[in-house]
Structure formats: structure tokens, C-alpha cells
Enzyme design. Structure first.
Site, mmCIF file in Angstrom:
data_model
loop_
_atom_site.group_PDB
_atom_site.id
_atom_site.type_symbol
_atom_site.label_atom_id
_atom_site.label_comp_id
_atom_site.label_asym_id
_atom_site.label_seq_id
_atom_site.Cartn_x
_atom_site.Cartn_y
_atom_site.Cartn_z
ATOM 1 N N GLY A 149 2.079 -45.787 -10.453
ATOM 2 C CA GLY A 149 1.068 -44.852 -10.937
ATOM 3 C C GLY A 149 0.934 -44.802 -12.443
ATOM 4 N N GLU A 150 2.005 -45.168 -13.170
ATOM 5 C CA GLU A 150 1.969 -45.112 -14.627
ATOM 6 C C GLU A 150 1.150 -46.275 -15.173
ATOM 7 O OE1 GLU A 150 5.840 -44.830 -16.304
ATOM 8 O OE2 GLU A 150 6.571 -43.435 -14.773
ATOM 9 N N SER A 151 0.375 -45.967 -16.187
ATOM 10 C CA SER A 151 -0.527 -46.986 -16.743
ATOM 11 C C SER A 151 0.237 -48.154 -17.343
ATOM 12 C CB SER A 151 -1.441 -46.356 -17.796
ATOM 13 O OG SER A 151 -0.648 -45.794 -18.852
ATOM 14 N N ILE B 191 1.386 -50.321 -14.610
ATOM 15 C CA ILE B 191 0.241 -51.041 -14.051
ATOM 16 C C ILE B 191 -0.129 -52.212 -14.952
ATOM 17 C CG2 ILE B 191 -2.205 -50.873 -13.493
ATOM 18 C CD1 ILE B 191 -1.723 -47.997 -12.632
#
Length: 1445
Positions: free
Chosen positions: A657-659, A662
Site C-alpha cells: 500500500g505504501e507508495s 509500490i
């Protein structure tokens, strides 16, 4: 290449329709065509338009259609020479003109089509016919463009039917091979158009149209096995030669205007009327401004550029047709069908139609599809994708058809569809068969039927296990199927249903398939031999997937690794860090972790938590980043679209979920994608930006919380100038946009729990996986891995089968259950799984009538009438007979059944007999086979008899008769009860229960010991059971004589316990005693090394309580006598003989047993037949006891004395043999002493009998003692034995005889007493003279001589009733004189010179003078004495004997 490869002039199309082709003569052909011309003209003349004189501007008298027909009539009779050389277009074209004319009505067109059909069926229309290909083409083209005026709906339908008839005739014609690929496509197009249009017509036309389509497909694809592959077939382009149809029910309705209907040409041939359909291949090129969805007609196959569609038909048209059939299944752009979005109300007509056609094609093409890559690719991808979608349909009919297709694909192409089949099993069948996924009962039943059908295939289960369960990248399909079937077979909280029976049938089919294969497996290495060192498991490959000697060890190893991986996955899911450490200890990862091994573990291990994988891969740690890049390298993105590659990549884990995470993940992906697919993207940054944009689009479009969705223009605008400053092609971005909108990228993958639903993203993974999976292994009939499978399935199968068997009532279901359990029994025995077999026996025994709380009557009736009880009983004993080697604790339950049958009195006769038992008389057999007086109400167990003198069984029968008399009020059994009893006996007889015990000699040692222990345990139930179990135990013992040591100690201890714990006569102790005797009698001839051990068991008889021994003494003695007569030659040791003789001697004083005992002793001693040094003394003692016994007649005592006396000859023989065989003095002396001791024992025993009060016995004993002493001449006796003989036997005999005589004379003095004294005196005298030479030089001789003189003196001086015995007074002096003379002659007694001293001479004459004073002068006259003294004035050698008192 790529076309039909058949002999010239042959055509398999028409093979099955050959009877429909006529074979007219040459003249008949012309006549037939003439008739058809006449028929067409006749119909045309009936119409007003054609019936009047035709006048036109060109002065033609007739219409061109009529004119051409008449011209043809003129020519046909001139072509009779050879019709094969006549161009068919000449005689077919006039009819086709009529078909093509839009001026003709439906009746005229129909007749013309009938004429064309008739010509096609003629033998003149073959491949040898001139220009037959062109003719076939114009026929197809004409039929496709058929035009006519519709006068009524019925006529229109007739024409449509004729069109279908002609099209099918073209395919089935002998000239069908002349058709081109384009012709075939045209035929199929036209037929499909009729099928579509028939939806608004009559039911008959609809059925005929669909049937024709099926026939066309069957005919076309039946040629696939005969077609050779094209050289560049994989490059074959699939166009839209067979176009899709708009299946809207209203689109095909014709509009009626002014009494006319648009022609069929409008329906089939005009593109402008139906722009949405491209069914018909146009004759002309389309205009440039027309929008077409079909591709160019040109399909370039060969390098020479020939138009494949114009070539003779083959693979190109089949590819087109099969592709079109697959497109019929395309439901929507998203390609997904779920049970919620596809209710039964969905129109199932089209998919069913398409699926039916596909099934027909696959049935006929079969394995030939694999020879043609383009067709195979269609099946692997497009077809299977559609099958996966329609497999989730709510329509049971569609699901059933899909399952039929998959079954055909499995049978024909499973080697090419490994991953697709795995996906179908897991995502469709296994998912639908479970009710928790919302499937209806009908769907579940269809899915279950499909699974069971697959299980019935001979090698399906084995191949599923090998290819899926033993593959680390695949799911455990075999375990999933077995678990599903076992759970579905359990009726939980409800009655038994068809679903339960169906699932059970699948389970049983699995185990029966294994049972059929047992015994054919190869000797494969066991899992324990697998090296436990670290190995990169994802790199392990098999060297040869076709040789079982190679792949069997490989898959065993793979399965072992897979089990470890699953265990490692559990540890990783609990704690990733500790999990990796544990994986190192399990040798799944190297001791020093490297990124590649961890990445491969994430990539190829099933069951990992994908959230944890995503977090690990997105971590900023340097090692995690390295693992991420190695993970990306495990993917092959060549020739893949970016969206598909992204679907595949993120489908293996959950995107964090963390950018930042990602970004790291997408960077690794973009780098790998650009490395392998750089066609459009200029660099990896472009791939990264576009990937981000796709993720955003996916979230925007499929997130319900986003109200304003991104448009296509927005998406294109967002991605401007990202490709190195330039724009990406609009078409490329548009394609990506629609792909994402139509099918969501699953950002939250399933964790592998349960069976997942197939989506477009997952299907991409399936296709990707199919390209890199290991080859599909074909299993033969050998049971290579059946043991591994059986260990998984046996438990659930036994449990489920038992539950169904308990609840089922139908006999066929019960029989199926029994068949399954017997198959499990066979496998359990073969793999030596004793515990499984025991559990199986326990389960079956519960269904017999013996473990329920039933009365005797109910149990018999249940066995005879209840199918369940009967089958269970038969199965139990069948298992016991066939697989007894591997039964352990199960014997307990089997024996309980046997005991119950014994209680019901329906066991067969002689069940407890051993193989050597003599058959009973026929009368007893008939008695045992005849049912008791009241067979249903069985008589209670017989009470033990108090004094069973002869046979307890007789008493038992007598008590039964008494009990019958006491139960006069008991009602007689009905005919039904008698029939049930008879049936029950028949059932039990067929079970061959007796074979269980008679064939126990073939049981393995462990099972035999278990059987014996179970018999002993079962005997604890009650006395009746104890007696019967003891009978069985004895029978088992006798049947196992060759390995008696295995069980003898156990059997002996059991019998010993019975004997020593019983104080009153009863059947049990009787059976125990006579059982021991029987065992000894049977086994002694075969087990010489066990003779002593066996005979030692007979000592149990000696330990019997006095009351018990007295009750059975006579029969015991008879048995011992038989044992002696049969086995005397086998008994050698003293221990053995001591037991036998002890038993015989105890009968000497028993009034009933003594005769048998003495006969046995006589058998041993008579003529020394079985006398041995080891039993000699024992026999003497026993004979003495019989001689002293007054139970029998005097003659028996005398016979016993004779036996003792005659035994002296045996001693003499043994002594002679000893002298001949023994060379050493020490050994000879020892043996001589032993024989002397035996002789002395003989003398002493006879001496005891010589004191018997019976005169005849006493006197005969003295005579026999005298004879025995005389027999010592043949025995090499040691000198001291003579002194012992006199001291222990002869002197005491004379002393005691005299004392007894004196005592008895006080009352009366019989002559026999006097005779006894005379015989005793003679005995002493003869014994002395016999031993004189041997003992005269011994120091004790003087003492012995004085003892003789003293006895004579006592006899001479004794008076009986005041008188002396005349016979004694006459006999003793004579005997003494004779003795003295012998002593004189031998030099023992000579005058001495020491007169006045206590010399031998003086002592002798001192005593002799007291007996007979005159004897000295008679023996030694005075002259001889004087002469002797003179000659020996001073004798130096005269011995001076000791003066011993």
C-alpha cells in the site's frame, strides 16, 4: 501439405452414406437427368408466368431458363459414352440458373435443388470427373446465392431444407475433396445463416438446420486425422472467413411487403442488409469505404504465395471454422461469467449449440489436433478460456456439455493441456461441487458426475497425482478431489441422496482402479533414500518423462520436496524471518541466503501469504531489493502486452500500500519488461510511468467509491510525452485502456484458500504457466505411486463407505460399497497395511447381525433375509480367507462372528477339523447337516455332564433331547422361518469359514500368532465359547505342524491353565486333554526335534484333579495307546518315555482303563519291539505294576511277568551290540554297567512280584526270575552286580518267602506255598552255580557262600504246623551236594591244612554238617582227602577267605 492425404477417388465423407449413392447405367444417367429436366419444366409450366407463350424484344420464343433446360435435354442422350469425361457444369448449370433466378418461385427453386441433390448422389459425380472442382464450386456458390419468390411460409421452409440437403450432399459427395477451403467456409456460412433464420420458423426446420450443421462439422473434422501438418502452420492467420452471426431473435425476421418476402439471397448473401453479420464470403472485393470486421481473404501459408483458401480444403478452413465456433462462446468483452451474472434465464441456446459443435469436432479430430499448432493453440487458449467461463454457468445443461468437452479433451489432448486441466479442475469442478460457493444442487450434481466420470478413467487418478500433486508448482488436485468426494459422500444431518451415492462411486472408482493395478509396479527407490542436502528445487528436472524407471523416482522426490515446501510455507506465514531460517534447516534454502534462492522460493511455492511476499519485496532493505529484482527475473515477458505482463506480475503477490514500496516493485517490473519487450517503449522509465498510469486507471475504474471515472481521452492525455518525450501510439493506449476497463487487474490476490474463480488475469497466468510447466507424464497400467495415493485416500473412503453402507437400502448401492471395501482390503494386504485391514474388518463387522442386540431368531432371519447383513458377513469372511496374512487385531472381530454363528448352530460341519482328520461316518455327517428340531429357536448351550464316562458329546445330545421334551409348548417354526434358516446355512456355507482355519498353515507368522491369541481371548466369554475356541485352536495347531514352534508355547500355556484350574469333569477340560493327545499323536511323526516338548505336554494329564482323571481315564488311555502304537518309533528320549509310561502305569489299577494301558505296554515290550535303553527301566516298573495289580485277570499279571522276563533278551542283544561297536574300554565299561543296572532292576522287579499273594502269579514270577538270571549269561555283567543280585533280590526273596510261609502256615499250609519254597531254593542254587566262576575269586565270595548255606539251613530247620516240608528236605541236600561237587570240580572248595582255624573249608563243612552230616564223605571221601594232604603237604596257594559274618 495441410490437405487430405487419401488414395485417389476415395472420400471418407461418404463412407457411412455410401448406400445413398445410386449406381445407374450410362443410359440410366441420361434418363434420370431427363426426368429431372421434365420435373423442373412441369413445375414451371404450372405458373402463369411460365405457362404462356413468351414474347420479348429480342424475338426469343422462350425464357432463357426454359430454353437452357430444353437444350440440355437435347444433348444428354449424346453423352452416354463416358459420363466421367463430360464436364458436369454442362448438365448442372441449367438447374443452378433456376436456383439463382429471382423470378422463380419457391416450388420451382425447391425442385431444382432436389435435382441438384440427386445429381450429386450419382456415381458419375466423383473426383475422376472432368472439372469436378469447378462444378462443386458453382454448386456451392449458387446455393449460397439462392433467390426465389416466397409464396407461402411452408414453401420457403421447404426450400431452406433443400438448401441444407444440397450443402450436406456436397460435403458427403464422392467429389467433396474437390471443394476448396473457401467452399467449405461458404457451406458452413450458409448453413449457419439458415440456422439463424430458422429461429423464426417451424420447429422442424430449426432441428433440421442444427442437425445439418452438426453433420457438416462432423464430416469436416472427421478428415483431420488424414491431413498432414502444414510446414508453416503456426503462421496461419485466422481471419473471419466464417463470420459471426447476430443471434438476436428478431434480426432474422423477414418483412412482408405486397405479398412478397425478401429472397433468401437477401438473408444469406447481401452484406448491405445485414451489416452486423459477415456470414457469407463475398464474391467481389468490398468497397474501400465499407466498414468490415473480417480480415483479408488471403491466408498465406506456403512460401510460394498460393491462396490457401482456394486450395483443396484442409487445415485453413478447419482453423476458420473452429475459431468461429470459439467466438460463438464469447459472452462479453470482459470475458467473465459468474454464477451471479449468469442466471438460468440467460439464453443458453447459442452456447449450447456452439458447445455441441465443438464437442463433435473434438470427438472426431481427437488427438490429431496436436499435430496442427494453430488448432491446438485455439484449444489451449480461446476454447479453454470460454470453457472456464461457461463452466460457471447456472445452467446445468451448459455445464454438462462443458464437462463432456473437457472429458474428450482429457482423453485426447491431456499431454498438451496440463495447466488448463488443472485450472478447470480447481476453478470449475471442485468449486462448483461445493455448496458453499453458491452453486445449485443441479450444478453440484453435474460437477460431481464429471469428476466421477474422470475417476472412472483407468489412469486419471494416477496421472493427476503424478502431474499435479507431485509438481511443486501445481495444486494438490488428487487430494482435493479425494477430500471433496469423501466429504460429499457423508450424509450429514439428512437422508442419503443421489449426490452421496455419486461421490461414493467416485471414491470407490479410485480405489478399484488402484486395486486393478497392484502387482505391476516397478521397484522404485523409497523417499527415505533422497539426499537431504540443499538443492535448488526449482531447477530440478527429470531426464526422461517417458521411462518409468526415471520419472517415478523423480516424482517421488518432487512430492517429498513439495511436502517440505508446504511445511516451510506454514512457518514463513507465521514468521517470515524465522520461517526463512527454518527453511535453511530443511535444506530448502542454502546455508547462506542468496537473493535468487529466496526469490525462487517466493515464485514457485504454493500456499505462501501473498501479503507477506509483497511486504518483503517492497522493503527498502538491500537484500530485499536484490530479492525483488531476482524475483522479476523469474518472469518471461517476451511478446506480452504491458497490461498482461502487469497482471501476471502482480498476481503472484499483493502490491504493498505504501507508495515507496509500490515504486520499488514497479521499477523492478518495468526494468524486466523493457528488457524483454522494447518494441514500443523507448526506455524503462516509459515502462515505469505507463505501469503507474495503468495501476491508477485500474483503481479509478474499478473502485466503487470513485464516482467520476477516467475517460479514454483522460487516460491518453495523462500519458502524453512519456515515451522519451514523445507520445505513445493512440491505438496502443486505447487498447490498454479498454483492456483495463473490461477486465480488472486483481490487486488483492486470493491467498490460495479454497478454490478460486477464474478471471481474465488468472487466465493470463494459466497461459503463461502452460508455456513453462514440465511435460505431462502419461501413466501406464502399472501402480507406480499407488501406495502414496492409497495412504491418502483409504481413511476417508472407509469412513464414507461405512456411513453410506449403514444408511443405504438399495442392494446395488450396498454391493457397490462392498466392492469398494474389498478393493481397499486388497490394497491394504498388498501394501502390508495391517492396521488398515483391521479397521476395515471392524467397520464391516458392525453391519453383521452378530453385533446387534438381536435374539437368536432375529439374527438367523436377518442373515437370511437382510441383504446388508448378508453382504457384510460374506465380505468379512472373504477378507479373512483372502487377506488373512495381514490381519492382526481384526481376528478378534472375525472370531466373534464365528462364535455367533456357532451359537446359532448354522456353521458347517467339521469347521474345527484339521487337514488330517479322517472323515466322519456318513450318518454323522447327515446328522450334522440336518437342522435341529427347532432350527430358529436354537437350543440353549448344553450343561456340562457330571460324569462323562464315554463321550460328553453323546451326553450333550441326550440332554438336548431331554430339553426338547421339556419344551413341548414351544411353537414349531413356520415355513418362512425354515426357509430363512436354510438360506442362512447356505450363506454361511458359501463363506468357507472352515478354510480360515484349515488354511491357517499359509498365514504369515505374525498373523498366525494374532489368530491364536485372539482365539484364546475369545475363549474367555463363556464355557461354550471356550470349548469351541479350544477346538479351533487345536485345529490351527495341527494345521501348522511345520512351524509349531511359533505357537506351541502359547497353546500349551492355555491348555495347561485349563487343566490345572478345573476340578470337576466338564467339556472344556475334556477337550483340553484330548486336544493335547491329538496334537501329540499327529505331530510326533513330523517333529522329531520336538518329541520331548510335545510329550512333556502329556504331563498335564498327570496333573488332572482326581475326579477329572477318573472320569476320563479310559478314553485317555485309549488315546495314549493309539499314540504309542503310531509313534513309538519316534520317541527316543528318556523324558518322552517317562511321560508315556507314567500315563500307562497309572491305569494299572483302574478297572476300565487297565486293559488299554496294558495293551499299549505290551505293544512296547513285546519281543523288545520298542524297548530302548531310555525306556527299559520305565517299562519294567510299569509291567511290575500291572503284574501286581489285581484289577485284571491273573493271566494279565502273568503276561506282565513274561514281558519283564523276556526283556532280558533285549539286554543281551544290547550288550552284544555294545561289544561290537564300542572300542574304548572306558566306554564299554560304562555301557556294560548301564546294562547291568537294567538287569539288576529287572531282577528286583521280578523279586517283588515273587512275593505276590496269588500262588500262580508268585510261582510264575520265581520261574521267570530264574530265567532272567539265567539270561545274564549273554550279558557282560560287572562282578559286583552278582553280589547285589543276591543281596537285594535272591536272599531277600528266600527270607521273605520263608517268613510269609511260616506266617501263613499258622492258618493253613498249602502245597503251593511249599512249591514256592522249592522254586525259591532252586532259584538260589542255580543262580549261585551260574555266578560261581565269576565271583569265586572275589573277597566277598565267602560271605555270599555262607549266606547260601544259612538259607538252606534255615529252610531245613523250619517246621510248618509242627512238620517239616518233605519236598524241601528232599531237595536241599540234593541241591547242596550238587553245589559242593561243582565247587570241588572248579577248585573253589579244596581241603585246607589249617585244621582248627576259621578257614573257608572249615566254615563250609561246619554249616553243611548242620544241613546234611553225610555230605562231606559223599563229596570228599577219606581216601581223596588223605591223598590231597600228602600231595600238598604245605600248599602255598590255598586262598584264605575272609571270615565275614
Amino acid at each position: 501439405m495441410g490437405y487430405q492425404n487419401q488414395p485417389s477417388g476415395s472420400n471418407s465423407f461418404h463412407g457411412e452414406f455410401e448406400s445413398s449413392h445410386t449406381k445407374p447405367s450410362k443410359g440410366a444417367v441420361a434418363s434420370m437427368i431427363n426426368s429431372e429436366i421434365g420435373a423442373v419444366l412441369a413445375v414451371m409450366r404450372r405458373n402463369v408466368r411460365w405457362g404462356v407463350r413468351y414474347i420479348a424484344d429480342d424475338d426469343q420464343l422462350e425464357h432463357s431458363l426454359i430454353h437452357s433446360l430444353k437444350e440440355l435435354r437435347k444433348q444428354i442422350f449424346s453423352w452416354q459414352s463416358n459420363w466421367l469425361n463430360v464436364d458436369p457444369r454442362l448438365y448442372i448449370q441449367p438447374f443452378l440458373d433456376v436456383v439463382l433466378s429471382d423470378e422463380t418461385g419457391a416450388p420451382i427453386t425447391g425442385v431444382a435443388l432436389s435435382s441438384v441433390y440427386k445429381i450429386l448422389t450419382l456415381d458419375i459425380f466423383t473426383l475422376e470427373t472432368v472439372n469436378v472442382g469447378e462444378a462443386m464450386h458453382i454448386i456451392v456458390d449458387a446455393v449460397k446465392s439462392c433467390r426465389f419468390e416466397v409464396t407461402d411460409p411452408a414453401s420457403e421452409e421447404v426450400v431452406l431444407m433443400k438448401i441444407l440437403q444440397v450443402l450436406l450432399a456436397c460435403i458427403k459427395s464422392k467429389a467433396a475433396n474437390g471443394l476448396s477451403n473457401q467452399d467449405i467456409c461458404t457451406i458452413v456460412n450458409t448453413c449457419l445463416r439458415v440456422v439463424h433464420q430458422s429461429s423464426s420458423k417451424s420447429e422442424l426446420l430449426q432441428r433440421i438446420a442444427r442437425h445439418t450443421m452438426h453433420e457438416l462439422v462432423r464430416c469436416i473434422f472427421s478428415q483431420l486425422p488424414y491431413i498432414s501438418p502444414l510446414p508453416n502452420e503456426s503462421e496461419l492467420h485466422v481471419g473471419d472467413k466464417v463470420g459471426t452471426v447476430d443471434w438476436d431473435q428478431n434480426s432474422g425476421e423477414n418483412k412482408v411487403e405486397n405479398g412478397n418476402v425478401d429472397s433468401v439471397s437477401d438473408t444469406l448473401g447481401t452484406e448491405k442488409d445485414y451489416p452486423s453479420s459477415e456470414m457469407v464470403i463475398p464474391e467481389t472485393e468490398p468497397k474501400s469505404d465499407e466498414k468490415r470486421t473480417e480480415v483479408s481473404d488471403d491466408v498465406n501459408v506456403a512460401a510460394d504465395g498460393d491462396n490457401a483458401m482456394l486450395a483443396p480444403f484442409g487445415i485453413p478452413c478447419m482453423v476458420e471454422i473452429f475459431h468461429f465456433l470459439c467466438t460463438l462462446l464469447n459472452v462479453g468483452e470482459n470475458g467473465e461469467v459468474s454464477s451471479k451474472s449468469n442466471p438460468i434465464a440467460f439464453d443458453e441456446d447459442v452456447p449450447l449449440f456452439a458447445l455441441g459443435l465443438i464437442n463433435s469436432a473434438i470427438e472426431l479430430g481427437g488427438s490429431s489436433f496436436r499435430e496442427h499448432p494453430k488448432l491446438l493453440v485455439l484449444i489451449q487458449d480461446e476454447l479453454f478460456c470460454n470453457l472456464m467461463q461457461f463452466g460457471m454457468s447456472m445452467s446445468p445443461l451448459i455445464l454438462s456439455t462443458v464437462c463432456s468437452i473437457v472429458l474428450n479433451l482429457y482423453l485426447s489432448l491431456r499431454t498438451e493441456l496440463k495447466v488448463q486441466l488443472e485450472a478447470f479442475f480447481s476453478c470449475v469442478l471442485l468449486r462448483i461441487a461445493q455448496s458453499k460457493h453458491g452453486s445449485s444442487y443441479q450444478q453440484q450434481e453435474v460437477a460431481m458426475e464429471a469428476l466421477v466420470d474422470l475417476c472412472r478413467q483407468h489412469t486419471f487418478i494416477a496421472e493427476v497425482f503424478v502431474n499435479f500433486d507431485c509438481d511443486i508448482t501445481c495444486s494438490n488436485v488428487f487430494e482435493d478431489i479425494s477430500n471433496l468426494l469423501s466429504k460429499s459422500a457423508f450424509p450429514v444431518n439428512g437422508p442419503l441422496s443421489a449426490m452421496h451415492i455419486l461421490a461414493l462411486d467416485g471414491l470407490i472408482s479410485m480405489v478399484q482402479g488402484m486395486a486393478e493395478r497392484v502387482g505391476e509396479e516397478l521397484s522404485a527407490s523409497d523417499v527415505s533414500t533422497i539426499d537431504e542436502g540443499y538443492e535448488a528445487f526449482w531447477t530440478v528436472r527429470c531426464e526422461n518423462y517417458e521411462d518409468p524407471n526415471v520419472w517415478v523416482p523423480f516424482v517421488r522426490k518432487s512430492k517429498h520436496i513439495k511436502k517440505k515446501l508446504m511445511l516451510g510455507a506454514d512457518h514463513f506465514n507465521s514468521d517470515p524471518k524465522k520461517g526463512l531460517q527454518h527453511l535453511q534447516t530443511m535444506h530448502l534454502l542454502p546455508e547462506e541466503l542468496d537473493p535468487k534462492s529466496v526469490a525462487s522460493f517466493f515464485r514457485y511455492t504454493c500456499g505462501l501469504d501473498k501479503n507477506l511476499i509483497g511486504d518483503f519485496l517492497g522493503n527498502h532493505d538491500q537484500f530485499c531489493v536484490q530479492v525483488l529484482h531476482e524475483f522479476a527475473k523469474t518472469f518471461d515477458f517476451q511478446n506480452m502486452n504491458l497490461d498482461n505482463a502487469l497482471r501476471l506480475f502482480v498476481g503472484t503477490f499483493r502490491l504493498p500500500g505504501e507508495s515507496q514500496k509500490i515504486q520499488r516493485v514497479l521499477e523492478a517490473f518495468s526494468e524486466r519488461y523493457y528488457e524483454q519487450s522494447p518494441q514500443i517503449l523507448i526506455d524503462k522509465d516509459a515502462a515505469l510511468l505507463l505501469s503507474y498510469s495503468i495501476i491508477l486507471l485500474n483503481t479509478d475504474h474499478h473502485n466503487t467509491q470513485v464516482k467520476k471515472k477516467m475517460t479514454e481521452e483522460d487516460f491518453i492525455r495523462n500519458n502524453r510525452c512519456i515515451n522519451g518525450g514523445a507520445d505513445l501510439p493512440r491505438e496502443y493506449l486505447s487498447e490498454l485502456y479498454h483492456s483495463i476497463c473490461d477486465s480488472e487487474i486483481q490487486m488483492i490476490p486470493d491467498q490460495g484458500t479454497g478454490f478460486q474463480m477464474m478471471t481474465a488475469s488468472r487466465w493470463i497466468s494459466v497461459i503463461y504457466k502452460s508455456k513453462e510447466t514440465s511435460p505431462y507424464i502419461i501413466c501406464d497400467s502399472a501402480s507406480h505411486l499407488d501406495r502414496d495415493m492409497f495412504s491418502i485416500v483409504f481413511g476417508p473412503t472407509i469412513a464414507a463407505t461405512s456411513v453410506v453402507f449403514e444408511q443405504a437400502e438399495q442392494e446395488d448401492v450396498l454391493q457397490r460399497c462392498v466392492d469398494g471395501l474389498l478393493a481397499i482390503a486388497k490394497l491394504s494386504a498388498y501394501y502390508h497395511l495391517n492396521s488398515v485391514l483391521d479397521d476395515l474388518v471392524v467397520s464391516l463387522c458392525k453391519f453383521t447381525p452378530f453385533f446387534a442386540q438381536l435374539s437368536v431368531d432375529e439374527a438367523v432371519l436377518a442373515l437370511g433375509e437382510d441383504a446388508k447383513a448378508r453382504m457384510a458377513t460374506e465380505a468379512v469372511f472373504l477378507i479373512a480367507n483372502k487377506y488373512g496374512d495381514y490381519i492382526s487385531t481384526g481376528w478378534k472381530n472375525i472370531l466373534e462372528c464365528v462364535l455367533s454363528l456357532h451359537k446359532l448352530q448354522i456353521l458347517p460341519a467339521h469347521i474345527a477339523s484339521d487337514a488330517a482328520d479322517d472323515p466322519e461316518p456318513s450318518t454323522s455327517n447327515s446328522e450334522q447337516e440336518r437342522p435341529p428340531a427347532n432350527p430358529v429357536s436354537v437350543v440353549s448351550q448344553v450343561q456340562p455332564s457330571a460324569t462323562p464316562r464315554k463321550s460328553s458329546s453323546f451326553i450333550g445330545r441326550f440332554s438336548q433331547l431331554l430339553s426338547f421334551d421339556m419344551e413341548e409348548t414351544k411353537p414349531l417354526p413356520t415355513e418362512e422361518e425354515l426357509a430363512a434358516y436354510k438360506h442362512a446355512r447356505g450363506i454361511v456355507k458359501e463363506c468357507h469359514i472352515d478354510s480360515i482355519f484349515s488354511d491357517s498353515k499359509f498365514l504369515q507368522a505374525e498373523s498366525l500368532q494374532q489368530l491364536v491369541n485372539s482365539l484364546i481371548k475369545a475363549a474367555e466369554k463363556n464355557e461354550a465359547s471356550a470349548v469351541f475356541c479350544l477346538e479351533l485352536l487345536i485345529a490351527v495347531t495341527l494345521n501348522n505342524r511345520d512351524r509349531i514352534l511359533l505357537i506351541w508355547q502359547t497353546v500349551y500355556e492355555h491348555i495347561s491353565g485349563i487343566v490345572q484350574s478345573t476340578s470337576t469333569p466338564c467339556p472344556l477340560v475334556e477337550k483340553a486333554v484330548f486336544g493335547v493327545l491329538k496334537i501329540c499323536q499327529r505331530l510326533l511323526p513330523y517333529k522329531e526335534n520336538l518329541t520331548d516338548e510335545l510329550l512333556k505336554s502329556l504331563q498335564l494329564v498327570l496333573k488332572l484333579d482326581a475326579r477329572v482323571a477318573d472320569a476320563y481315564c479310559e478314553p485317555i488311555t485309549q488315546e495314549v495307546a493309539r499314540l504309542v502304537k503310531a509313534n513309538s518309533s519316534h520317541v527316543r528320549s528318556h523324558v518322552g518315555w517317562r511321560t508315556i509310561i507314567s500315563l500307562l502305569s497309572t491305569t494299572a489299577r483302574h478297572p476300565e482303563a487297565s486293559d488299554a494301558g496294558f495293551e499299549a505296554l505290551r505293544f512296547i515290550m513285546s519281543e523288545g519291539a520298542h524297548l530302548l535303553p531310555s525306556n527299559y527301566i520305565l517299562c519294567l516298573d510299569a509291567a511290575r505294576q500291572f503284574a501286581e495289580s489285581r484289577v485284571g485277570e491273573i493271566d494279565r499279571s502273568i503276561s506282565a511277568i513274561d514281558l519283564m522276563s523276556n526283556s532280558v533278551f533285549c539286554l543281551a542283544r544290547w550288550s552284544q551290540e555294545a561289544r561290537n561297536s564300542v572300542g574304548e574300554d572306558e566306554a564299554m565299561t560304562k555301557l556294560s554297567q548301564d546294562i547291568g543296572e537294567m538287569w539288576l532292576r529287572l531282577v528286583n522287579n521280578l523279586k517283588r512280584v515273587c512275593l505276590d499273594q496269588r500262588d500262580q502269579v508268585r510261582n510264575h514270577a520265581i520261574l521267570m526270575l530264574q530265567r532272567s538270571i539265567a539270561g545274564a549269561d549273554g550279558i557282560m555283567l560287572p562282578q559286583p552286580l552278582w553280589f547285589q543280585c543276591f543281596d537285594s533280590a535272591i536272599f531277600p526273596l528266600l527270607d521273605e518267602s520263608l517268613a510269609v510261609s511260616i506266617e501263613n502256615s499258622k492258618k493253613t499250609f498249602k502245597k503251593t506255598v511249599e512249591e514256592t519254597l522249592v522254586l525259591a531254593t532252586k532259584l538260589m542254587s542255580k543262580a549261585f552255580l551260574q555266578s560261581l566262576q565269576d565271583i569265586s575269586q572275589q573277597p566277598s565270595f565267602c560271605r555270599l557262600w555262607l549266606g547260601v548255606l544259612n538259607r538252606m539251613e534255615s529252610y531245613m530247620s523250619t517246621k510248618f504246623r509242627g512238620k517239616r516240608s518233605e519236598k524241601v528236605h528232599e531237595l536241599i541236600p540234593e541241591l547242596l551236594k550238587n553245589t559242593l561237587l561243582v565247587m570241588k570240580t572248579t577248585g573253589v572248595l579244596l581241603p585246607g591244612d589249617d585244621i582248627g582255624s576259621d578257614s573257608f573249608w572249615q566254615l563250609t563243612w561246619l554249616h553243611v554238617k548242620k544241613i546234611s552230616p553225610s555230605l562231606q564223605s559223599e563229596v570228599f571221601p577219606q581216601e581223596e582227602l588223605d591223598q590231597f594232604q600228602r600231595r600238598n603237604a604245605k600248599p602255598e596257594d590255598t586262598p584264605v577267605p575272609e571270615n565275614e559274618p
